[in-house]
Design a protein around this motif. Structure first.
Motif, PDB file in Angstrom:
ATOM      1  N   VAL A  40       0.842  -1.192   0.000  1.00 29.89           N
ATOM      2  CA  VAL A  40       0.000   0.000   0.000  1.00 29.89           C
ATOM      3  C   VAL A  40       0.879   1.244   0.000  1.00 29.89           C
ATOM      4  CG1 VAL A  40      -1.824   1.262   1.201  1.00 29.89           C
ATOM      5  CG2 VAL A  40      -1.766  -1.244   1.289  1.00 29.89           C
ATOM      6  N   ALA A  41       0.590   2.175  -0.906  1.00 31.49           N
ATOM      7  CA  ALA A  41       1.236   3.483  -0.902  1.00 31.49           C
ATOM      8  C   ALA A  41       0.523   4.341   0.138  1.00 31.49           C
ATOM      9  CB  ALA A  41       1.152   4.132  -2.277  1.00 31.49           C
ATOM     10  N   ALA A  42       1.254   4.735   1.193  1.00 31.14           N
ATOM     11  CA  ALA A  42       0.610   5.356   2.346  1.00 31.14           C
ATOM     12  C   ALA A  42       0.304   6.838   2.159  1.00 31.14           C
ATOM     13  CB  ALA A  42       1.471   5.164   3.591  1.00 31.14           C
ATOM     14  N   SER A  43       0.853   7.485   1.149  1.00 33.36           N
ATOM     15  CA  SER A  43       0.595   8.923   0.979  1.00 33.36           C
ATOM     16  C   SER A  43       0.557   9.272  -0.504  1.00 33.36           C
ATOM     17  CB  SER A  43       1.677   9.754   1.684  1.00 33.36           C
ATOM     18  OG  SER A  43       1.673   9.528   3.065  1.00 33.36           O
ATOM     19  N   PHE A 103      -3.487   5.044   0.061  1.00 34.35           N
ATOM     20  CA  PHE A 103      -4.145   6.013   0.927  1.00 34.35           C
ATOM     21  C   PHE A 103      -3.824   7.385   0.360  1.00 34.35           C
ATOM     22  CE2 PHE A 103      -4.241   2.479   3.802  1.00 34.35           C
ATOM     23  CZ  PHE A 103      -5.303   2.718   4.672  1.00 34.35           C
ATOM     24  N   ALA A 104      -4.834   8.202   0.124  1.00 34.88           N
ATOM     25  CA  ALA A 104      -4.621   9.561  -0.363  1.00 34.88           C
ATOM     26  C   ALA A 104      -4.044  10.424   0.748  1.00 34.88           C
ATOM     27  CB  ALA A 104      -5.937  10.156  -0.858  1.00 34.88           C
ATOM     28  N   VAL A 105      -3.177  11.354   0.383  1.00 35.73           N
ATOM     29  CA  VAL A 105      -2.609  12.271   1.366  1.00 35.73           C
ATOM     30  C   VAL A 105      -3.634  13.345   1.711  1.00 35.73           C
ATOM     31  CG1 VAL A 105      -1.634  13.977  -0.228  1.00 35.73           C
ATOM     32  CG2 VAL A 105      -0.454  13.465   1.931  1.00 35.73           C
ATOM     33  N   CYS A 106      -3.547  13.862   2.941  1.00 40.73           N
ATOM     34  CA  CYS A 106      -4.320  15.034   3.322  1.00 40.73           C
ATOM     35  C   CYS A 106      -3.387  15.996   4.030  1.00 40.73           C
ATOM     36  CB  CYS A 106      -5.483  14.670   4.248  1.00 40.73           C
ATOM     37  SG  CYS A 106      -6.539  16.084   4.645  1.00 40.73           S
ATOM     38  N   THR A 107      -3.336  17.221   3.572  1.00 36.95           N
ATOM     39  CA  THR A 107      -2.442  18.214   4.181  1.00 36.95           C
ATOM     40  C   THR A 107      -3.165  18.978   5.288  1.00 36.95           C
ATOM     41  OG1 THR A 107      -3.012  19.854   2.496  1.00 36.95           O
ATOM     42  CG2 THR A 107      -1.107  18.455   2.068  1.00 36.95           C
ATOM     43  N   ILE A 108      -2.366  19.562   6.184  1.00 37.93           N
ATOM     44  CA  ILE A 108      -2.893  20.368   7.287  1.00 37.93           C
ATOM     45  C   ILE A 108      -2.171  21.708   7.297  1.00 37.93           C
ATOM     46  CG2 ILE A 108      -3.095  20.559   9.807  1.00 37.93           C
ATOM     47  CD1 ILE A 108      -3.151  17.478   9.895  1.00 37.93           C
ATOM     48  N   SER A 109      -2.928  22.785   7.358  1.00 38.88           N
ATOM     49  CA  SER A 109      -2.344  24.118   7.482  1.00 38.88           C
ATOM     50  C   SER A 109      -3.228  24.946   8.406  1.00 38.88           C
ATOM     51  CB  SER A 109      -2.217  24.800   6.115  1.00 38.88           C
ATOM     52  OG  SER A 109      -3.472  24.902   5.484  1.00 38.88           O
ATOM     53  N   GLY A 169       0.400  10.504  -9.620  1.00 44.85           N
ATOM     54  CA  GLY A 169       0.292   9.220 -10.304  1.00 44.85           C
ATOM     55  C   GLY A 169      -1.132   8.894 -10.689  1.00 44.85           C
ATOM     56  N   ASN A 170      -1.358   7.631 -11.075  1.00 47.12           N
ATOM     57  CA  ASN A 170      -2.682   7.196 -11.510  1.00 47.12           C
ATOM     58  C   ASN A 170      -2.782   5.671 -11.446  1.00 47.12           C
ATOM     59  OD1 ASN A 170      -1.451   6.153 -13.980  1.00 47.12           O
ATOM     60  ND2 ASN A 170      -1.381   8.291 -14.671  1.00 47.12           N
ATOM     61  N   GLN A 171      -3.970   5.145 -11.777  1.00 41.75           N
ATOM     62  CA  GLN A 171      -4.183   3.705 -11.705  1.00 41.75           C
ATOM     63  C   GLN A 171      -3.302   2.948 -12.694  1.00 41.75           C
ATOM     64  OE1 GLN A 171      -7.878   1.713 -11.170  1.00 41.75           O
ATOM     65  NE2 GLN A 171      -8.976   3.577 -10.570  1.00 41.75           N
ATOM     66  N   GLU A 172      -3.044   3.537 -13.846  1.00 37.39           N
ATOM     67  CA  GLU A 172      -2.212   2.870 -14.853  1.00 37.39           C
ATOM     68  C   GLU A 172      -0.813   2.596 -14.301  1.00 37.39           C
ATOM     69  OE1 GLU A 172      -0.697   3.487 -19.489  1.00 37.39           O
ATOM     70  OE2 GLU A 172      -2.040   4.949 -18.544  1.00 37.39           O
ATOM     71  N   ILE A 173      -0.260   3.545 -13.569  1.00 36.23           N
ATOM     72  CA  ILE A 173       1.053   3.336 -12.956  1.00 36.23           C
ATOM     73  C   ILE A 173       0.985   2.228 -11.925  1.00 36.23           C
ATOM     74  CG2 ILE A 173       2.820   4.370 -11.473  1.00 36.23           C
ATOM     75  CD1 ILE A 173       2.200   7.055 -12.849  1.00 36.23           C
ATOM     76  N   LEU A 174      -0.034   2.255 -11.069  1.00 38.44           N
ATOM     77  CA  LEU A 174      -0.195   1.185 -10.076  1.00 38.44           C
ATOM     78  C   LEU A 174      -0.271  -0.180 -10.742  1.00 38.44           C
ATOM     79  CD1 LEU A 174      -2.799   2.528  -7.475  1.00 38.44           C
ATOM     80  CD2 LEU A 174      -0.334   2.277  -7.172  1.00 38.44           C
ATOM     81  N   ASP A 175      -1.018  -0.274 -11.822  1.00 43.54           N
ATOM     82  CA  ASP A 175      -1.203  -1.553 -12.498  1.00 43.54           C
ATOM     83  C   ASP A 175       0.056  -2.030 -13.209  1.00 43.54           C
ATOM     84  OD1 ASP A 175      -3.807  -1.575 -11.614  1.00 43.54           O
ATOM     85  OD2 ASP A 175      -4.661  -0.833 -13.488  1.00 43.54           O
ATOM     86  N   SER A 176       1.021  -1.147 -13.402  1.00 41.66           N
ATOM     87  CA  SER A 176       2.268  -1.557 -14.052  1.00 41.66           C
ATOM     88  C   SER A 176       3.210  -2.267 -13.080  1.00 41.66           C
ATOM     89  CB  SER A 176       2.993  -0.335 -14.641  1.00 41.66           C
ATOM     90  OG  SER A 176       3.546   0.484 -13.618  1.00 41.66           O
ATOM     91  N   MET A 224      -6.908  12.969  -5.529  1.00 42.65           N
ATOM     92  CA  MET A 224      -6.430  11.588  -5.491  1.00 42.65           C
ATOM     93  C   MET A 224      -7.585  10.586  -5.459  1.00 42.65           C
ATOM     94  SD  MET A 224      -3.136  11.663  -5.695  1.00 42.65           S
ATOM     95  CE  MET A 224      -3.430  13.052  -6.818  1.00 42.65           C
ATOM     96  N   LEU A 225      -8.650  10.932  -4.743  1.00 43.27           N
ATOM     97  CA  LEU A 225      -9.815  10.046  -4.713  1.00 43.27           C
ATOM     98  C   LEU A 225     -10.400   9.876  -6.105  1.00 43.27           C
ATOM     99  CD1 LEU A 225     -11.729  11.193  -1.483  1.00 43.27           C
ATOM    100  CD2 LEU A 225     -10.039   9.393  -1.734  1.00 43.27           C
ATOM    101  N   ASN A 226     -10.459  10.944  -6.855  1.00 41.99           N
ATOM    102  CA  ASN A 226     -10.990  10.870  -8.222  1.00 41.99           C
ATOM    103  C   ASN A 226     -10.082  10.083  -9.147  1.00 41.99           C
ATOM    104  OD1 ASN A 226     -13.288  12.383  -7.623  1.00 41.99           O
ATOM    105  ND2 ASN A 226     -12.275  14.333  -8.050  1.00 41.99           N
ATOM    106  N   ILE A 227      -8.773  10.263  -8.994  1.00 43.56           N
ATOM    107  CA  ILE A 227      -7.817   9.592  -9.881  1.00 43.56           C
ATOM    108  C   ILE A 227      -7.742   8.098  -9.600  1.00 43.56           C
ATOM    109  CG2 ILE A 227      -5.337   9.345 -10.364  1.00 43.56           C
ATOM    110  CD1 ILE A 227      -5.130  12.396 -10.116  1.00 43.56           C
ATOM    111  N   PHE A 228      -7.686   7.718  -8.330  1.00 44.73           N
ATOM    112  CA  PHE A 228      -7.436   6.317  -7.991  1.00 44.73           C
ATOM    113  C   PHE A 228      -8.696   5.483  -7.783  1.00 44.73           C
ATOM    114  CE2 PHE A 228      -3.293   8.188  -6.884  1.00 44.73           C
ATOM    115  CZ  PHE A 228      -2.473   7.329  -7.593  1.00 44.73           C
ATOM    116  N   GLY A 229      -9.849   6.124  -7.630  1.00 44.29           N
ATOM    117  CA  GLY A 229     -11.100   5.378  -7.535  1.00 44.29           C
ATOM    118  C   GLY A 229     -11.062   4.298  -6.472  1.00 44.29           C
TER     119      GLY A 229
END
Length: 355
Positions: free
Chosen positions: A87-90, A109-115, A94-101, A127-132
């Motif tokens: 699992v990629a933790a942050s 897990f998608a990253v979430c920043t804090i400020s 990238g995209n699903q095509e890279i993961l599938d390679s 990231m949620l939209n890209i990785f589904g």
């Protein structure tokens, strides 16, 4: 695809050890039993070795998916260590095509920043939209070295965001601004608390393991997130093991700053070696590296078990001269001249690594 017969090993099926042979046919396990005599294209003598389901590393930092400062070529640091799913933790790009390679099976897990002590979901939404469906949750760097973090407030915001979407939250807990118990109170069943034995302020063994007991009651997953000696205090981990406060899962938190640079060949086997040297039982170690992370990730029907009808993701380990020598940030020194070494990795019924 080749048929593979693994003979004479000590089989860990995801729950317990037995002695048996394992036969694959194409990408599936078709038989597990004593003294199998079937013909096979490749026969491997596993006498004196451990034959396990492929390991699951639920905390990594993959090149092309996580930041350039940390991302590492994931197949190269998984397959030689018996890891067939990671699992990629942050996830930050990238995209699903890279993961599938990748040869390794993957989730993110998608990253979430804090400020300004407030969660910012801009990159998270992207990231949620890209990785589904490949994205199963949100990773939070809940660490005061992030200057924008001051209180529990942003974690509460992230947990609410995740709950609405029926997603998990993974929390990096070292250098937290709040107690481990307050973090656990904020999380929900199935969320993941990583680096729990970090040894800094608000570590897991404060208040007589109250946070550990609360996490157990709530169903929060406790992940060691070893990171070699960086996010693990070996003294804290040793005391926890002695007290029976074991991690649910063992993971590497591997990055390009850690592989092959931390007192030995760094990967899942070293993390398992550290746990064994500090007193964790072998059955608990292998459960924490196979079936427990598979269940924590909602993939127990596909990963983490060595059973007939399952995909042939298999790892074979010897216990041999796989030494390590580490000193953690608290000055605790740990070494061993022996350890687990992966000697064979099979993914989807194909040999992908052989030592």
């Amino acid at each position: 695809m080749a048929n593979i017969l693994i003979k004479g090993g000590s089989i860990f099926d995801g729950e317990r050890f037995t002695f048996a042979d394992v036969l694959t046919d194409g990408n599936q396990i078709v038989k597990i039993g004593s003294d199998l005599l079937e013909q096979a294209d490749f026969v491997y003598d596993a006498k004196g070795k451990i034959v396990s389901a492929g390991l699951v590393d639920m905390h990594t930092h993959m090149k092309h998916i996580t930041s350039d400062d940390y991302g590492i070529p994931i197949d190269a640091v998984c397959l030689p260590f018996g890891v067939t799913a990671a699992v990629a933790a942050s996830a930050i790009k990238g995209n699903q095509e890279i993961l599938d390679s990748f040869a390794v099976k993957t989730l993110v897990f998608a990253v979430c920043t804090i400020s300004d002590d407030t969660a910012d979901f801009g990159i998270t939404e992207k990231m949620l939209n890209i990785f589904g469906e490949k994205c199963i949750g949100i990773k939070v760097f809940f660490d005061t070295t992030n200057g924008g973090l001051k209180s529990i407030k942003p974690l509460r915001e992230i947990c609410e965001f995740a709950r609405v979407r029926k997603m998990k939250v993974m929390v990096h807990s070292s250098n937290s601004p709040t107690s481990m118990e307050e973090i656990v109170n904020t999380l929900s069943k199935g969320d993941i608390l990583t680096h729990i034995y970090h040894g800094g302020n608000n570590t897991i063994d404060v208040n007589d393991y109250a946070a550990y007991r609360k996490a157990r009651q709530k169903g929060v997953i406790l992940d060691v997130g070893m990171a070699g000696h960086v996010h693990t205090d070996f003294g804290v981990l040793k005391r926890a093991i002695d007290a029976g406060c074991l991690p649910d899962t063992i993971s590497t938190d591997i990055t390009k700053a850690s592989a092959y640079k931390r007192g030995g060949r760094y990967g899942m086997t070293m993390c398992m070696n550290i746990a064994k040297t500090l007193g964790m039982r072998e059955e608990d170690i292998f459960r924490a590296a196979t079936s427990n992370p598979a269940k924590a990730l909602g993939k127990e029907q596909e990963w983490g078990y060595l059973r007939v009808g399952r995909c042939a993701d298999i790892a074979v380990f010897d216990y041999t001269d796989e030494g390590f020598d580490l000193t953690d940030h608290a000055g605790n020194h740990i070494r061993n001249s022996e350890g687990y070494r992966c000697v064979l990795t099979i993914s989807n019924g194909q040999v992908v690594y052989r030592n």
